[in-house]
Motif scaffolding. Structure first.
Motif, mmCIF file in Angstrom:
data_model
loop_
_atom_site.group_PDB
_atom_site.id
_atom_site.type_symbol
_atom_site.label_atom_id
_atom_site.label_comp_id
_atom_site.label_asym_id
_atom_site.label_seq_id
_atom_site.Cartn_x
_atom_site.Cartn_y
_atom_site.Cartn_z
ATOM 1 N N MET A 3 -41.503 -53.641 95.503
ATOM 2 C CA MET A 3 -42.868 -53.132 95.688
ATOM 3 C C MET A 3 -43.017 -51.883 94.834
ATOM 4 S SD MET A 3 -43.383 -53.606 99.726
ATOM 5 C CE MET A 3 -43.221 -55.169 100.493
ATOM 6 N N GLY A 18 -45.957 -50.948 93.391
ATOM 7 C CA GLY A 18 -47.358 -50.562 93.273
ATOM 8 C C GLY A 18 -48.218 -51.679 92.737
ATOM 9 N N THR A 19 -49.499 -51.381 92.608
ATOM 10 C CA THR A 19 -50.459 -52.384 92.159
ATOM 11 C C THR A 19 -50.861 -52.191 90.701
ATOM 12 O OG1 THR A 19 -52.263 -51.018 92.961
ATOM 13 C CG2 THR A 19 -51.401 -52.704 94.471
ATOM 14 N N SER A 20 -50.307 -51.189 90.066
ATOM 15 C CA SER A 20 -50.660 -50.967 88.659
ATOM 16 C C SER A 20 -50.062 -52.096 87.819
ATOM 17 C CB SER A 20 -50.111 -49.623 88.178
ATOM 18 O OG SER A 20 -48.703 -49.687 88.064
ATOM 19 N N PRO A 21 -50.646 -52.344 86.651
ATOM 20 C CA PRO A 21 -50.101 -53.385 85.781
ATOM 21 C C PRO A 21 -48.632 -53.145 85.419
ATOM 22 C CG PRO A 21 -52.283 -52.734 85.029
ATOM 23 C CD PRO A 21 -51.897 -51.789 86.124
ATOM 24 N N GLY A 31 -46.332 -51.508 87.237
ATOM 25 C CA GLY A 31 -45.531 -51.783 88.428
ATOM 26 C C GLY A 31 -45.394 -53.272 88.684
ATOM 27 N N GLN A 32 -46.495 -54.005 88.488
ATOM 28 C CA GLN A 32 -46.449 -55.453 88.695
ATOM 29 C C GLN A 32 -45.556 -56.131 87.659
ATOM 30 O OE1 GLN A 32 -50.548 -56.680 88.820
ATOM 31 N NE2 GLN A 32 -50.775 -56.097 90.963
ATOM 32 N N GLU A 66 -42.174 -58.297 88.352
ATOM 33 C CA GLU A 66 -41.998 -59.654 87.822
ATOM 34 C C GLU A 66 -40.714 -59.748 86.987
ATOM 35 O OE1 GLU A 66 -45.444 -60.999 85.691
ATOM 36 O OE2 GLU A 66 -46.769 -60.548 87.382
#
Length: 119
Positions: free
Chosen positions: A56, A58-61, A63-64, A68
């Protein structure tokens, strides 16, 4: 894995080397333990690569993408799980070859011994 008889040949042999069955069994046991450890590692890697263990970040590109990348490196064919599968496959091939070789040596010993026995 072998007994070196270069110095003094035991009675009934021409020198050289011979396979010690006890060492072959010890080697097979050691390989079995390594196999168990690698299987345990593969199970842990499989769990880490599952979605429930996704990092986890975060939701920033960024972080995502990092999340991945982590999941891909753990579970893909070129990731850790894939490399463990390759290692296990190669170890299985090696063990099969060693077992066939040991069986071949034992068969040759039995055949040779049978030729010297009296009926």
């Amino acid at each position: 894995m072998y007994v070196d008889n270069q110095g003094a040949a035991p009675t009934g042999t021409a020198g050289g080397w011979q396979v010690d069955p006890d060492q072959v069994r010890d080697f097979a046991e050691a390989v079995s333990q390594v196999r168990q450890h690698l299987d345990a590692i593969r199970t842990e890697v499989g769990e880490l690569a599952s979605p429930s263990y996704a990092p986890m970040l975060g939701t920033s590109p960024v972080g995502q993408e990092l999340a991945e990348k982590f999941t891909d490196r753990m579970g893909s064919e070129t990731g850790l799980r894939g490399q463990l599968d390759v290692a296990l496959k190669r170890m299985e091939e090696f063990v099969e070859s060693a077992e066939k070789t040991a069986a071949s040596y034992q068969e040759m010993d039995s055949d040779s011994a049978a030729g010297y026995r009296y009926s």
